[in-house]
Each structure stands twice: as structure tokens, then as C-alpha cells.
Design an enzyme around this catalytic site. Sequence first.
Site, mmCIF file in Angstrom:
data_model
loop_
_atom_site.group_PDB
_atom_site.id
_atom_site.type_symbol
_atom_site.label_atom_id
_atom_site.label_comp_id
_atom_site.label_asym_id
_atom_site.label_seq_id
_atom_site.Cartn_x
_atom_site.Cartn_y
_atom_site.Cartn_z
ATOM 1 N N SER A 1 0.816 -1.220 0.000
ATOM 2 C CA SER A 1 0.000 0.000 0.000
ATOM 3 C C SER A 1 0.849 1.270 0.000
ATOM 4 O O SER A 1 0.326 2.357 -0.197
ATOM 5 C CB SER A 1 -0.896 0.010 1.243
ATOM 6 O OG SER A 1 -0.086 0.132 2.407
ATOM 7 N N LYS A 2 2.141 1.131 0.237
ATOM 8 C CA LYS A 2 2.970 2.321 0.424
ATOM 9 C C LYS A 2 3.445 2.899 -0.914
ATOM 10 O O LYS A 2 3.392 2.221 -1.938
ATOM 11 C CB LYS A 2 4.151 1.998 1.349
ATOM 12 C CG LYS A 2 3.713 1.500 2.741
ATOM 13 C CD LYS A 2 3.184 2.614 3.637
ATOM 14 C CE LYS A 2 2.304 2.177 4.786
ATOM 15 N NZ LYS A 2 2.835 1.353 5.819
#
Length: 368
Positions: free
Chosen positions: A182-183
Site C-alpha cells: 500500500s505504500k
Amino acid sequence: MKRYPLAGPSITDAEIALVTEAASDGWYENAGKYQKIFEDEFAEYLGVNFAIALPSCTAAIHLALLALGVGPGDEVIVPELTWIATAAPINYVGAAPVFADVDRESLCISVESVKSCISSKTKAVIAVDLYGNMPNYERLNALCKSCNISLIEDAAEAIGSAVPLGKAGTIGQIGVFSFHGSKTLTTGEGGMLVTDSSEFAARVRFLCDHGRSPGDTSFQNEEVAYKYKMSNVQAAMGIGQLRRIDQLVEKKREIFSNYKQFLSICSGTRLLEETGGVYSSYWMTTLLWEEHSRTNKFEVIKQLAEKGIDSRPIFSPLSSLQAYADVEKPDNQTSYSVGPYGVNLPSALCLSRSDIKFISDKVLEIFP
Ligand SMILES: *Cc1c(COP(=O)(O)O)cnc(C)c1O
């Protein structure tokens, strides 16, 4: 129905080529080659002396605490509003988390609150660069120095952000990053610990490989420690992503500025914005609204989901979670009053300007 994802990476042929290369030749005499390149380029990007690739940011925080000598009987101050990964490693080392309030404007740790949390047992503060934003590090740094307390910077969400003092991750004695899927920069799962201290770097290298010195092949372990390593294939992905970092950050900032434009007429709401000299890499665009509207974040998330829009609640105060039921409830009024009234809007790197327009129109239906 089209779905609008909350988070997700941008992967190009460049990353795929590097991963393919590592899968075919990252062995034998090339074992460790891709990890070394990733670490060297990461250290150079940040302008730090040492970068150590790890399996996650959680592992990085765990090792940071160990390297700083935090253990049973010690207290470590963390902000209320953060992912639990910031705080959980404090328990791993047998120390106690102390939850500090956040500033209303930045949602990052409040220096005033940190001051009131300091006791004779305080060993470290873990500050969090929440959603790409950053706290007032000039004051926090000065406070930590004057009280002889270590500062760890959790920059998991903030690669590419900066304050006048320096880039995100370089402010404290140790900085940590996450490369979870998700980063902004991803290796699938992964993390990095950075520091200018050769002493901390050596200790972390020793602890992440079962308590032996780098290069040891005689299996003469000196301490019982941990096995926290990143694989060659993950590192190759990281190299490809890092070489595109300016583009990834620019895209995140563009997503934010599109929301800002489309939501400028959204009544009773605000977006979490860079203030006080912060340059934010806007990992997540965050919508906050007035408490008196009384629409809880979970209700807003439900309404957006019905339109195919994936959103997430801003973090609930850690001290309110079941996981910390045995911790005495601090009087952190800002965290508790802001906490129920905010969501992260879709901020995935695949979203287009017209996607953001669609999402913004649906948000405007909820907050006309
Ligand atoms: C994602 C995140 C972490 C943990 O990262 P992992 O790589 O999943 O261990 C830690 N702190 C913050 C603030 C995060 O957002």
C-alpha cells in the site's frame, strides 16, 4: 461497477526487468547483490550513512528499539493516531508505550503533549510522519535532546516528504520506512532502517542475522537474536521503484491537488495539508470534517463503498483499542475528538484525474 482502490503501486517494465534479472542471477556469487545495491542507493537518496533492508517496517522499529537499548521498565512515547505497527514493537522489547496526543492541524504528535508524557522512565519517542505529513521536528528534536531521550522517526508513510531540517526519515537517531504493497514505494513486503550512526548500524546488522557478525560462516552466534532479512527479488523491485521515486511522489501530490481543487466547495470539511514548512509526499489524501456534523467515519466509508469507492478510516486512538485495554486511558482530547471524523480517500497510484473527479463528486453528495 468500476472500483476505485484506496492504495496500490505503480509498477513498470523497469521493475519487472530488475525482478526478472534478480530471479535468474541473484544467487551463488551474486547472493546479497541486489540488497546491497538497494541499500546503497537508498542511503544515497536520503543522504545518510547507513541503510539496512529488512522484511518490514515493524521489524525495523523492533530493531531500532533494541539498538537504542530500550527494554523492560522503560517507557516509549508514541502518538495516539498511527498504525499499531509504530507501537507494537515497544511491547516486543518489554517496554511500555505511552500515548501522546496529536496536533489538530497536522494530526502528528504534539510536542506539548510529549513534554507532559516524559517521566524518569522515558527512553525514546517514536514520531510518525502521518499520511506523509510531518510534526514540528525542530521543537521535538530540541525537547528530546534537552531530556536526553532518543528520537526514532517512523517515516513508513512519508518517503519523499521533507522539512527544512531534512528529508523524512533522517531527523531522528534512527529512521524507518515501509515498502508494504500500500505504500508509495513498494517491494510487496519490506522495510528499511536508516541511521548516520555506525554503532547503531552495526548493532542492527548483528541483531537481524541471529546475533552474528556480517560474513560469519563459522556459526559462532554471540547472542540469541532475530532473522530479519529482505530477499534479492524484493530488493530488485525496490531498486526499480527507488529510481522512479520522484515520479511516484509527484503523482501522489497530483492526486492530492486534484482532490483539493474538486473538493474546495465541500462544506464543513478540510483536507489534511502540509503546513509549517512541510513538503508532504501525500501518501494518502485525508478528508476531515467538523465534529458537529456527527457523521461517523464508518458511515461515510459505507456510503462511499456503495459507489465502488474504497476508503479507510483515519486511525482510531491507540489507547481506545482492545489491544491496549490494559493501558491507563490518557486524556488525549484532540485525538479522541478528531479520530471519529476522517477518512483516507482513494490515493492509489493508478488513479486518473477523472477518477478523482468522480470520487470527489460522490464525496460532495455526502457533504454538500
Ligand atoms: C505501514 C506502517 C508501518 C508498518 O509497516 P510494515 O512494513 O507493514 O511493517 C509502520 N508505521 C506506519 C505509520 C505505517 O503506516
